[in-house]
Design a protein around this motif. Structure first.
Motif, PDB file in Angstrom:
ATOM      1  N   LYS A 137      -3.051  -4.477   8.088  1.00  0.00           N
ATOM      2  CA  LYS A 137      -3.533  -3.170   8.554  1.00  0.00           C
ATOM      3  C   LYS A 137      -4.882  -3.317   9.258  1.00  0.00           C
ATOM      4  O   LYS A 137      -5.120  -2.678  10.301  1.00  0.00           O
ATOM      5  CB  LYS A 137      -3.664  -2.214   7.361  1.00  0.00           C
ATOM      6  CG  LYS A 137      -2.346  -1.873   6.678  1.00  0.00           C
ATOM      7  CD  LYS A 137      -2.586  -1.012   5.440  1.00  0.00           C
ATOM      8  CE  LYS A 137      -1.307  -0.750   4.672  1.00  0.00           C
ATOM      9  NZ  LYS A 137      -0.349   0.059   5.451  1.00  0.00           N
ATOM     10  N   TYR A 138      -5.743  -4.153   8.703  1.00  0.00           N
ATOM     11  CA  TYR A 138      -7.063  -4.365   9.297  1.00  0.00           C
ATOM     12  C   TYR A 138      -6.932  -4.997  10.684  1.00  0.00           C
ATOM     13  O   TYR A 138      -7.650  -4.618  11.619  1.00  0.00           O
ATOM     14  CB  TYR A 138      -7.894  -5.254   8.372  1.00  0.00           C
ATOM     15  CG  TYR A 138      -9.337  -5.390   8.775  1.00  0.00           C
ATOM     16  CD1 TYR A 138     -10.298  -4.493   8.306  1.00  0.00           C
ATOM     17  CD2 TYR A 138      -9.760  -6.438   9.596  1.00  0.00           C
ATOM     18  CE1 TYR A 138     -11.637  -4.621   8.654  1.00  0.00           C
ATOM     19  CE2 TYR A 138     -11.094  -6.571   9.957  1.00  0.00           C
ATOM     20  CZ  TYR A 138     -12.024  -5.663   9.490  1.00  0.00           C
ATOM     21  OH  TYR A 138     -13.352  -5.803   9.844  1.00  0.00           O
ATOM     22  N   CYS A 139      -6.023  -5.948  10.807  1.00  0.00           N
ATOM     23  CA  CYS A 139      -5.817  -6.623  12.092  1.00  0.00           C
ATOM     24  C   CYS A 139      -5.310  -5.656  13.161  1.00  0.00           C
ATOM     25  O   CYS A 139      -5.694  -5.761  14.334  1.00  0.00           O
ATOM     26  CB  CYS A 139      -4.845  -7.787  11.933  1.00  0.00           C
ATOM     27  SG  CYS A 139      -5.552  -9.253  11.147  1.00  0.00           S
ATOM     28  N   VAL A 140      -4.436  -4.723  12.775  1.00  0.00           N
ATOM     29  CA  VAL A 140      -3.938  -3.725  13.731  1.00  0.00           C
ATOM     30  C   VAL A 140      -5.101  -2.940  14.312  1.00  0.00           C
ATOM     31  O   VAL A 140      -5.186  -2.699  15.519  1.00  0.00           O
ATOM     32  CB  VAL A 140      -2.926  -2.776  13.047  1.00  0.00           C
ATOM     33  CG1 VAL A 140      -2.641  -1.565  13.931  1.00  0.00           C
ATOM     34  CG2 VAL A 140      -1.631  -3.514  12.739  1.00  0.00           C
ATOM     35  N   TRP A 141      -6.030  -2.554  13.428  1.00  0.00           N
ATOM     36  CA  TRP A 141      -7.195  -1.789  13.901  1.00  0.00           C
ATOM     37  C   TRP A 141      -8.142  -2.678  14.706  1.00  0.00           C
ATOM     38  O   TRP A 141      -8.563  -2.300  15.808  1.00  0.00           O
ATOM     39  CB  TRP A 141      -7.952  -1.206  12.701  1.00  0.00           C
ATOM     40  CG  TRP A 141      -9.328  -0.760  13.047  1.00  0.00           C
ATOM     41  CD1 TRP A 141      -9.682   0.357  13.766  1.00  0.00           C
ATOM     42  CD2 TRP A 141     -10.555  -1.437  12.735  1.00  0.00           C
ATOM     43  NE1 TRP A 141     -11.049   0.415  13.908  1.00  0.00           N
ATOM     44  CE2 TRP A 141     -11.613  -0.661  13.290  1.00  0.00           C
ATOM     45  CE3 TRP A 141     -10.865  -2.603  12.027  1.00  0.00           C
ATOM     46  CZ2 TRP A 141     -12.951  -1.039  13.156  1.00  0.00           C
ATOM     47  CZ3 TRP A 141     -12.191  -2.977  11.902  1.00  0.00           C
ATOM     48  CH2 TRP A 141     -13.215  -2.198  12.457  1.00  0.00           C
ATOM     49  N   LYS A 142      -8.446  -3.855  14.194  1.00  0.00           N
ATOM     50  CA  LYS A 142      -9.464  -4.704  14.823  1.00  0.00           C
ATOM     51  C   LYS A 142      -9.033  -5.198  16.198  1.00  0.00           C
ATOM     52  O   LYS A 142      -9.839  -5.250  17.135  1.00  0.00           O
ATOM     53  CB  LYS A 142      -9.781  -5.902  13.922  1.00  0.00           C
ATOM     54  CG  LYS A 142     -10.950  -6.742  14.406  1.00  0.00           C
ATOM     55  CD  LYS A 142     -11.260  -7.859  13.443  1.00  0.00           C
ATOM     56  CE  LYS A 142     -12.504  -8.634  13.890  1.00  0.00           C
ATOM     57  NZ  LYS A 142     -12.348  -9.195  15.246  1.00  0.00           N
ATOM     58  N   SER A 143      -7.776  -5.595  16.328  1.00  0.00           N
ATOM     59  CA  SER A 143      -7.300  -6.155  17.590  1.00  0.00           C
ATOM     60  C   SER A 143      -6.678  -5.108  18.502  1.00  0.00           C
ATOM     61  O   SER A 143      -6.263  -5.423  19.616  1.00  0.00           O
ATOM     62  CB  SER A 143      -6.277  -7.264  17.316  1.00  0.00           C
ATOM     63  OG  SER A 143      -5.116  -6.726  16.701  1.00  0.00           O
ATOM     64  N   ASP A 144      -6.577  -3.857  17.985  1.00  0.00           N
ATOM     65  CA  ASP A 144      -5.949  -2.771  18.743  1.00  0.00           C
ATOM     66  C   ASP A 144      -4.532  -3.153  19.185  1.00  0.00           C
ATOM     67  O   ASP A 144      -4.097  -2.850  20.298  1.00  0.00           O
ATOM     68  CB  ASP A 144      -6.786  -2.401  19.972  1.00  0.00           C
ATOM     69  CG  ASP A 144      -6.379  -1.040  20.549  1.00  0.00           C
ATOM     70  OD1 ASP A 144      -5.868  -0.199  19.785  1.00  0.00           O
ATOM     71  OD2 ASP A 144      -6.562  -0.835  21.767  1.00  0.00           O
ATOM     72  N   SER A 145      -3.821  -3.832  18.297  1.00  0.00           N
ATOM     73  CA  SER A 145      -2.458  -4.251  18.593  1.00  0.00           C
ATOM     74  C   SER A 145      -1.472  -3.179  18.140  1.00  0.00           C
ATOM     75  O   SER A 145      -1.851  -2.177  17.530  1.00  0.00           O
ATOM     76  CB  SER A 145      -2.145  -5.579  17.907  1.00  0.00           C
ATOM     77  OG  SER A 145      -2.387  -5.504  16.516  1.00  0.00           O
ATOM     78  N   ASP A 146      -0.201  -3.389  18.454  1.00  0.00           N
ATOM     79  CA  ASP A 146       0.819  -2.423  18.078  1.00  0.00           C
ATOM     80  C   ASP A 146       0.929  -2.333  16.561  1.00  0.00           C
ATOM     81  O   ASP A 146       0.945  -3.346  15.862  1.00  0.00           O
ATOM     82  CB  ASP A 146       2.172  -2.822  18.662  1.00  0.00           C
ATOM     83  CG  ASP A 146       2.180  -2.743  20.192  1.00  0.00           C
ATOM     84  OD1 ASP A 146       1.342  -1.990  20.726  1.00  0.00           O
ATOM     85  OD2 ASP A 146       2.994  -3.439  20.819  1.00  0.00           O
ATOM     86  N   GLY A 147       1.024  -1.125  16.080  1.00  0.00           N
ATOM     87  CA  GLY A 147       1.149  -0.913  14.645  1.00  0.00           C
ATOM     88  C   GLY A 147       1.192   0.566  14.338  1.00  0.00           C
ATOM     89  O   GLY A 147       1.029   1.408  15.232  1.00  0.00           O
ATOM     90  N   PRO A 148       1.414   0.913  13.084  1.00  0.00           N
ATOM     91  CA  PRO A 148       1.466   2.319  12.690  1.00  0.00           C
ATOM     92  C   PRO A 148       0.177   3.042  13.063  1.00  0.00           C
ATOM     93  O   PRO A 148      -0.917   2.503  12.858  1.00  0.00           O
ATOM     94  CB  PRO A 148       1.645   2.260  11.163  1.00  0.00           C
ATOM     95  CG  PRO A 148       2.216   0.902  10.900  1.00  0.00           C
ATOM     96  CD  PRO A 148       1.618   0.010  11.935  1.00  0.00           C
TER      97      PRO A 148
END
Length: 292
Positions: free
Chosen positions: A22-33
């Motif tokens: 979840k942290y990586c989705v936010w930090k890298s602005d990658s695809d995710g919920p």
């Protein structure tokens, strides 16, 4: 909004993988919920990777600093935790990252490493609260709870965190005195029964005394708690074996208190983890001297 990281277990690396993703989705602005990206304000206030907060934990100590603790029990538990991280990383994080380039992406150029998972495991250990579910469920969940997990430690704090152990209860901080605007809200970590052996591992600091204790005693209660544990005088439900007590006490005899204090004040020990290790063993020797 609390972040539910699953059921309670003795292994922090399992919820750490969920948190790290979840942290990586936010930090890298990658695809995710979208919900993961919406937690940005909360993620931004967490201790950063390789910040001084996490580096104070033995999870990030060098091998030399672990030896300098003169605590075989802390060293063994720390190495066991590192082994759990290594196995979890190989089994879950590395494997999933190879399957999808968006999973565990720390940045555009970098996939989360084993060290990142070590940091995430420390976040879980230091900040997650285990909360009982509804009475009929019979389960407990690990939750990251914004605001509550921002409370710092003060053994003498009048404020109390309640509601964790009772099924169906409401988790809250109960004020022990009137709170004015701008006042810090501190709580006592470990229910006031844990000592510096736990604090240096799980949180990354050494408790030098509560707000009412400082300046009144040369040895903080957080060291005395560990000393009583090593000498079989503690009242905790979980007690050390005689063998572990003897090993821990014998290790502290490798140097004298005077030698430790001279080493710490010599200016030759410049690395923070090594200084913390010496401070720990100095505190332990002073606490034991008051008991023996």
């Amino acid at each position: 909004m609390a972040m539910d990281l699953g059921r309670e277990s003795s292994d922090p690396t399992l919820p750490a993988t969920s948190f790290l993703q979840k942290y990586c989705v936010w930090k890298s602005d990658s695809d995710g919920p979208p919900s993961d990206k919406e937690r940005g304000d909360y993620f931004a206030m967490l201790p950063e990777y390789m910040s001084s907060d996490c580096l104070g934990s033995t999870d990030f100590f060098s091998d030399e600093a672990l030896e300098m603790l003169q605590s075989p029990l802390i060293k063994e538990e720390t190495l066991s935790r590192k082994d759990l991280v290594h196995l979890r990383y190989e089994r879950d994080v590395e494997t999933m990252a190879e399957m999808s380039s968006n999973l565990y992406r720390w940045s555009e150029e970098e996939v989360a490493t084993e060290s990142h998972l070590q940091w995430a495991s420390w976040i879980i250990t230091s900040r997650v609260l285990t909360v009982q579910g509804p009475p009929e469920s019979g389960i407990a969940n690990r939750l990251l709870i914004p605001l509550i997990d921002m409370c710092n430690h003060d053994r003498d704090s009048p404020h109390i965190l309640t509601g964790r152990a009772m099924a169906g209860a409401t988790l809250k901080v109960v004020a022990g005195v009137d709170v004015k605007a701008g006042d810090a809200i501190n709580i006592s970590y470990g229910g006031s029964v844990e000592g510096n052996d736990r604090f240096i591992q799980d949180y990354g600091f050494l408790d030098g005394g509560g707000s009412k204790e400082r300046g009144k005693s040369e040895v903080a209660e957080a060291y005395k708690i560990v000393a009583r544990k090593l000498t079989g005088r503690n009242r905790a439900l979980t007690k050390l074996t005689v063998d572990d007590q003897e090993r821990a006490l014998e290790a502290l005899k490798a140097t004298t208190l005077e030698e430790d204090e001279e080493m710490l004040n010599s200016g030759k020990i410049t690395k923070n983890d090594e200084r913390a290790a010496i401070e720990f063993r100095i505190g332990m020797k002073k606490a034991l001297a008051g008991l023996l």
